[in-house]
Design a protein around this motif. Structure first.
Motif, short mmCIF file in Angstrom:
data_model
loop_
_atom_site.label_atom_id
_atom_site.label_comp_id
_atom_site.label_asym_id
_atom_site.label_seq_id
_atom_site.Cartn_x
_atom_site.Cartn_y
_atom_site.Cartn_z
N GLY A 656 2.54 1.82 -3.72
CA GLY A 656 2.11 2.27 -5.04
C GLY A 656 2.63 1.40 -6.15
O GLY A 656 1.92 1.12 -7.12
N LEU A 657 3.87 0.95 -6.04
CA LEU A 657 4.44 0.05 -7.05
C LEU A 657 3.70 -1.27 -7.08
O LEU A 657 3.44 -1.83 -8.14
CB LEU A 657 5.92 -0.18 -6.76
N GLU A 658 3.35 -1.77 -5.90
CA GLU A 658 2.64 -3.05 -5.82
C GLU A 658 1.26 -2.97 -6.42
O GLU A 658 0.80 -3.91 -7.09
CB GLU A 658 2.57 -3.49 -4.36
N ARG A 659 0.57 -1.84 -6.22
CA ARG A 659 -0.79 -1.69 -6.76
C ARG A 659 -0.79 -1.26 -8.22
O ARG A 659 -1.82 -1.34 -8.88
CB ARG A 659 -1.56 -0.63 -5.95
N GLY A 660 0.34 -0.77 -8.70
CA GLY A 660 0.39 -0.25 -10.06
C GLY A 660 0.06 1.21 -10.15
O GLY A 660 -0.01 1.78 -11.25
N ALA A 661 -0.11 1.88 -9.00
CA ALA A 661 -0.42 3.30 -9.00
C ALA A 661 0.83 4.14 -9.27
O ALA A 661 0.73 5.30 -9.70
CB ALA A 661 -1.03 3.71 -7.65
#
Length: 668
Positions: A656-661
């Motif tokens: 989620g952090l990597e995708r920005g979610a």
């Protein structure tokens, strides 16, 4: 100066000429004339030659890139900008076209597969490239060459912690280990290792410089022999030498003048020196035979003036001793010493000027003379230590360098601007005088690293001038408050004490590891409370275990005491600490709590990269202990029956952090 093939202009106070040939072939002479005129007006007085030339190189690359894009497109901002520039109407362009071109250049730099503008891959290099282009175009707009426009873009980067010190490189290479050290011992060992590494590097540089100095002084002695004729006289004598191809010129001259081998070498060296000092006629063909017979250009060159090895050594000794950034060292004046001495340090002149920085921020290139407990940011001098045990002092190196470059400075072809600089050089066999900036980065320093590749401490390490500077600041961080102030000023950091971990992420991680060990020790001591012979099983004395037990209770770890026992009286040297509230010290194992725990860890780890170079004191004081606690709790979860569920949650949070979610937490 323009012709069918080239367009070159110069600025009197700058050592390097400016080549517009690539632009000439694309945009025409009218555009080049206008650009050169604007560049002289903008950069003639307010900027150093190094800064001006850097902006110029990137501006030329940007203009070539625009022309290339215009040739491959039917319409777009690049097409319109190219057409207007080719017609000499670039000042009439709408600002939106210039801004769009700059934005497209930034996209090109960020595209890892697109090398049409630059091969920069790292965020720092990309930001440096786009900032140089933006600055070049911005200054041209200020002069009315381009329309006024606004543009700003950058790639997030990990502050200065990406540059390691020598100690960190040694850890990565498996030659230095901080494991087992506590938070008090690790900083001292880390700083001491940086001092050791820097001392070893400086020693290697001094050895090379000393060797070149011996060759130079020997050459001076050879040339003083009264039997050796001047360069002009040798040229006249060689007119009688007609046996080219059949008679060896060395043997011919030795026999004619009654010279031995050393005297003959002195004759060739004196010919080179006199040829450099004044013009006289000589046969080029016979000159090359003369040089070849003495061992080649390099063998003779080092007897007359500094070799590339001497230049590389002297330059990097100055980088180590002054702790100045690369551009400031490259711009040092030849009249370096002010004549003042202070407690074993010598005062030097530095180039006092300004450079453009990101977001319009400006700072002094050099921060400077230490006259009290603070750094005077607007001074243009600097005190440099001359105390080095069994190594050449800074002053000795500079004095010898100036002596070695006397012949270069006597060259009638050298410009007044170049003559004022400390770092000037002539390549073997050439008479053109130049600065050493380009060669030292691309040729001489890599060659030096190859020569020391067998060194047991430094061999094979990716040493750069940024590494050297960080190590020098890092190694001095163990000194008193005055040195802290000096380091803070030179490093352009926030005011206040600068402990060793200020300069290196690895140092912070050693403190973190120490805190985690202490926290785990206390947790373990509480957990075994009430178990007979626990101290013996752990290899501790009963007193040490009792001490850890009491510290654990006062740290809020009483929940781990699954076998309560009678309260053990705390040792007298244990300070009383208040208990933490249950909401802080207890971790109820739920999906939400495990998610928050891992998110807290990732936030703290990410924030560490930024805060180490903005507010390190607060991060070390306020957040590293929490990071230690969070990591210990994670380790305990991974060893528990919740390990699989926790791993699934960690993967989801990281994704989620990597995708920005998922947004990281806010801390300060």
């Amino acid at each position: 100066m323009a012709d069918e093939l080239s367009y070159v202009f110069s600025i009197p106070s700058h050592p390097t000429r400016y080549h517009l040939t690539p632009v000439l072939n694309l945009y025409g002479e009218r555009f080049c004339t206008s650009l050169s005129r604007a560049w002289k007006i903008i950069f003639g007085d307010k900027f150093t030659g190094n800064t001006s030339y850097r902006y110029f190189q990137y501006t030329v690359s940007a203009l070539v890139w625009i022309a290339g894009k215009a040739a491959s497109l039917k319409d777009g901002p690049e097409v319109r900008v190219f057409a207007a520039c080719a017609k000499g109407r670039q000042s009439l362009l709408p600002a939106s076209d210039i801004e769009a071109c700059l934005a497209n250049m930034f996209d090109s730099l960020c595209d890892g597969s697109d090398e049409s503008l630059s091969r920069a891959k790292k965020a720092v290099a990309i930001n440096s490239s786009i900032e140089s282009i933006r600055a070049g175009f911005g200054h041209l707009a200020d002069a009315g060459f381009f329309p006024y426009h606004e543009f700003s873009a950058s790639v997030p980067e990990m502050a200065g912690s990406q540059t390691p010190s020598i100690a960190t490189l040694l850890i990565d290479a498996g030659r230095f280990d901080l494991s087992g050290m506590d938070a008090e011992t690790a900083p001292e060992a880390f700083a001491a290792k940086n001092v050791e590494g820097l001392k070893a590097l400086r020693s290697s540089l001094c050895d090379e410089f000393e060797n070149e100095w011996r060759a130079f002084t020997w050459g001076q002695e050879l040339m003083e022999d009264p039997k050796i004729p001047s360069g002009e006289e040798t040229s006249e004598i060689l007119k009688d030498y007609v046996g080219i191809g059949t008679v060896d010129v060395k043997e011919w001259l030795k026999e004619k003048l009654g010279l031995n081998d050393d005297q003959y070498l002195g004759l060739v060296a004196k010919f080179i020196r006199d040829r450099n000092r004044r013009d006289f006629k000589y046969s080029l063909k016979k000159f090359y035979r003369l040089i070849k017979s003495a061992g080649g250009h390099y063998a003779v060159h080092r007897l007359v003036m500094p070799s590339s090895i001497a230049a590389n050594a002297a330059y990097h000794i100055v980088v180590i001793d002054t702790v100045l950034n690369d551009s400031s060292v490259a711009s040092l004046p030849a009249e370096l010493f002010t004549g003042k001495l202070k407690r074993g340090s010598v005062e030097i002149n530095t180039l006092h000027t300004h450079k453009s920085r990101k977001n319009g921020h400006r700072k002094n290139v050099v921060t400077a003379s230490v006259k009290s407990t603070a750094v005077a940011e607007n001074d243009d001098t600097l005190f440099v230590s001359t105390r080095f045990k069994r190594q050449l002092s800074f002053k000795t190196v500079i004095d010898r360098w100036l002596k070695m470059t006397e012949t270069i400075r006597e060259n009638p072809r050298v410009s007044a601007a170049l003559k004022k600089l400390l770092w000037i050089y002539q390549r073997p066999g050439q008479q053109r005088v130049r600065t050493i900036a380009h060669s030292i980065m691309t040729e001489w320093w890599p060659a030096f690293l190859t020569r020391i590749s067998g060194d047991p401490l430094l061999g094979g390490l990716p040493l750069t001038r940024m590494v050297i500077r960080k190590t020098a600041l890092n190694g001095k961080a163990e000194l008193d408050d005055l040195q802290y102030a000096v380091n803070t000023g030179l490093g352009n950091h926030a005011p206040g004490p600068m402990p060793f971990y200020y300069m290196d992420e690895r140092g912070v991680k050693s403190v973190l590891a120490s805190l985690m060990r202490k926290f785990l020790d206390k947790w373990e001591a509480v957990a075994v409370g009430g178990i007979e012979r626990a101290a013996e099983a752990l290899g501790l004395s009963q007193r040490d275990l009792d001490r850890r037990f009491q510290l654990g209770l006062r740290s809020g770890l009483d929940f781990a005491n699954v076998r309560p026992r009678a309260e053990t009286a705390p040792p007298e040297d244990v300070e009383t600490m208040s208990f933490l509230p249950d909401s802080v010290r207890l971790l109820p194992v739920t999906e939400a709590s495990m998610s928050n725990l891992h998110l807290a860890r990732r936030t703290l780890e990410t924030k560490m990269q930024e805060m180490l170079h903005t507010n390190p004191e607060r991060f070390i004081r306020a957040w590293v202990p929490w990071l230690a606690i969070v990591q210990v709790y994670e380790e305990k979860l991974r060893e528990s029956r919740f390990a699989k569920a926790f791993e699934t949650i960690c993967i989801a949070i990281d994704s989620g952090l990597e995708r920005g979610a998922v947004e990281p937490l806010y801390i300060w």
